[in-house]
Design an enzyme around this catalytic site. Structure first.
Site, short mmCIF file in Angstrom:
data_model
loop_
_atom_site.label_atom_id
_atom_site.label_comp_id
_atom_site.label_asym_id
_atom_site.label_seq_id
_atom_site.Cartn_x
_atom_site.Cartn_y
_atom_site.Cartn_z
N GLY A 23 0.91 -1.13 -0.06
CA GLY A 23 0.00 0.10 0.07
C GLY A 23 0.94 1.15 0.13
O GLY A 23 1.93 1.35 -0.39
N SER A 24 0.24 2.45 0.47
CA SER A 24 1.02 3.52 0.32
C SER A 24 2.16 3.53 1.35
O SER A 24 2.08 3.00 2.40
CB SER A 24 -0.11 4.74 0.76
OG SER A 24 -0.44 4.79 2.05
N SER A 25 2.95 4.51 1.19
CA SER A 25 3.95 4.76 2.16
C SER A 25 3.65 5.36 3.47
O SER A 25 4.19 5.27 4.28
CB SER A 25 5.32 5.62 1.40
OG SER A 25 5.75 5.10 0.33
N GLU A 34 5.48 -3.36 1.32
CA GLU A 34 5.80 -2.84 -0.06
C GLU A 34 4.94 -1.78 -0.19
O GLU A 34 3.64 -1.65 -0.04
CB GLU A 34 4.99 -3.95 -0.96
CG GLU A 34 6.10 -5.28 -1.19
CD GLU A 34 5.49 -6.11 -2.03
OE1 GLU A 34 5.92 -7.34 -2.53
OE2 GLU A 34 4.30 -5.76 -2.86
N CYS A 76 2.12 0.89 -8.40
CA CYS A 76 3.13 1.42 -7.62
C CYS A 76 4.28 1.53 -8.58
O CYS A 76 5.10 2.51 -8.06
CB CYS A 76 3.31 0.65 -6.46
SG CYS A 76 3.80 -1.19 -6.91
#
Length: 489
Positions: free
Chosen positions: A221-223, A244, A278
């Site tokens: 997912g998102s940072s 990830e 991504c």
């Protein structure tokens, strides 16, 4: 509505209500209640209770189960693809590709277990040196919305093969896909408690990630969310945490004769999945030359002609909608901000229909922005940076805290040899779209893009830990005792 799968039973959520909507029509696709903390407790307890029996079934039985799941996926491919398209807005052709990738990666996961983990033996004098792999126990899987079928199963399948039990919390934006997938696992005969599904938003995710009963967590997912998980699990080295996350990925173009192929690769890298991969190119680095000007002119023309539409249009579009109205609003706001900082619009990203999340591709020249924000804009918006030399291009490419993917389009191998050595990224492509990656290779990045490779071929490494031993069938004295040792008086 029974939307949670806990200990082999479908149950109604006891938490706050939530829903998902088709990003174009805004029709409700899913409606239910989130899992409460008590239901998260129950899911973790069910996984713990099922663990020993699942672990002890042995590899072949576990492999047979995931192979049955692959067969069930094949039988229901069209239906699952339709649900993916309905909930995410991605075109049906792309949703079908996602389901096929889910099926194909199961064989990759089985191959990876046998090749990278499993059991190894070697003679060591009068003993046998053995390395075996033991599952962690109960692992949480937190999945994204951009590939709501494929990416979570990239964690779930290897975890199950290794002998773990799983508690899966999908994105709150794609709960219907998660429910459909869990029902297919049920059809395949997954034992009670081995795979549990808890739905909901942030509160459910925090409860699961912080649960003392899990032995590890795999996240895509998102940072921002990944960093929050890293902080939440800080000081717990006994738990495996594999993240990830996103990327602000550069794609450099220099000295390429086949301009048409280069344009194709740029479009594919930047706008496939409406820019919601991504590994999509976020920054396009083009030489500040007449050749660079010509390339950009052709790129803008080609991008302006990309078909954008509904997931089920008879004439299938290249791009569907982004995931939600809120996501579309954020992207349009990001474009406006970059323009206010000095960016030049080469192709304006526009909302194609009011009240929808259908966006056209956008291309901005941000070369004049001295302090370019290092942000991942997760959608069909690419930023162009002009450069004078390859040294400058490399410097610009690495000017990011992220490190997921980087690419070079060039006829010059010597440039790629240097690019490969100096790029700070986990995926480095040459003359191929940046979004291309092999399932039989490690997938992941460095820096703010993640800390491990918990999907694709290397997933086996993170789903079990190695146990080394020296083994002998009987106790025997060594040929010679150590100095100073006497066994008899």
């Amino acid at each position: 509505m029974s939307t949670h799968f806990i200990d082999g039973s479908w149950v109604t959520g006891a938490g706050e209500p939530f829903a998902s909507r088709n990003p174009v029509t805004q029709a409700v696709v899913f409606e239910g209640r989130a899992a409460s903390e008590e239901q998260v407790d129950a899911a973790v307890a069910a996984a713990r209770g099922a663990f020993a029996a699942w672990r002890d079934r042995g590899l072949e039985e576990r492999a047979a189960l995931v192979k049955r799941f692959a067969g069930v996926l094949g039988e229901h491919k069209a239906r699952l693809a339709d649900v993916i398209g309905l909930e995410t807005g991605k075109p049906r052709w792309e949703a079908l590709t996602e389901v096929q990738t889910m099926i194909g990666k199961i064989d990759v996961s089985l191959m990876a277990w046998r090749e990278r983990t499993g059991e190894r033996q070697a003679e060591a004098g009068d003993a046998t040196a053995v390395v075996r792999h033991r599952p962690h126990g109960v692992v949480a899987v937190l999945g994204p919305y951009n590939f709501p079928g494929h990416l979570p199963n990239g964690h779930i399948v290897p975890a199950l093969i290794a002998g773990n039990c799983v508690v899966f919390k999908p994105s709150e934006l794609t709960p219907r896909v998660a429910e459909e997938t869990a029902r297919l696992w049920e059809k395949a005969g997954i034992p009670a408690g081995v795979l549990n599904l808890v739905q909901g938003g942030r509160r459910t995710g925090v409860a699961l990630a912080g649960h003392p009963g899990i032995d590890g967590l795999f996240f895509t997912g998102s940072s921002g969310t990944g960093n929050a998980l890293h902080r939440q699990l800080a000081g717990q080295p006994e738990k495996i945490l594999a993240l990830e996350m996103g990327g602000n990925n550069p794609l450099i173009v220099q000295d390429v004769a086949n301009t048409e192929a280069a344009i194709h690769h740029i479009l594919q890298s930047s706008f496939i999945s409406a820019g919601q991969r991504c590994t999509c190119a976020r920054r396009l680095l083009v030489p500040a030359t007449p050749e660079g000007d010509a390339l950009l002119g052709r790129l803008v023309d080609a991008a302006s002609r990309l078909k954008v539409g509904r997931y089920d249009d008879a004439e299938q579009p290249f791009m569907g909608a982004v995931i939600s109205l809120a996501a579309a609003d954020r992207l349009l706001a990001a474009q406006a901000r970059l323009v206010s900082l000095g960016g030049e619009v080469l192709l304006e990203m526009r909302r194609l229909e009011e009240g929808t999340a259908l966006l056209s591709p956008g291309i901005l020249d941000v070369s004049a922005i001295k302090e370019l924000p290092d942000e991942e804009h997760f959608g069909p918006l690419v930023q162009v940076q002009r450069y004078g030399s390859f040294d400058e291009a490399l410097s610009l490419a690495n000017r990011t805290r992220y490190g997921l993917a980087a690419g070079l389009i060039s006829d010059r191998r010597e440039l790629y040899e240097r690019f490969w050595r100096e790029s700070r990224a986990g995926i480095v492509n040459w003359n191929k779209p940046l979004t291309g990656a092999s399932s039989a290779a490690p997938f992941g990045g460095v820096g703010s893009s993640g800390n491990h490779r918990p999907s694709a071929y290397y997933a086996a490494d993170y789903c079990a830990y190695p146990v080394a031993g020296l083994e002998a069938a009987a106790v025997a004295l060594p040929g010679q005792l150590a100095p100073g040792m006497r066994l008899n008086s």
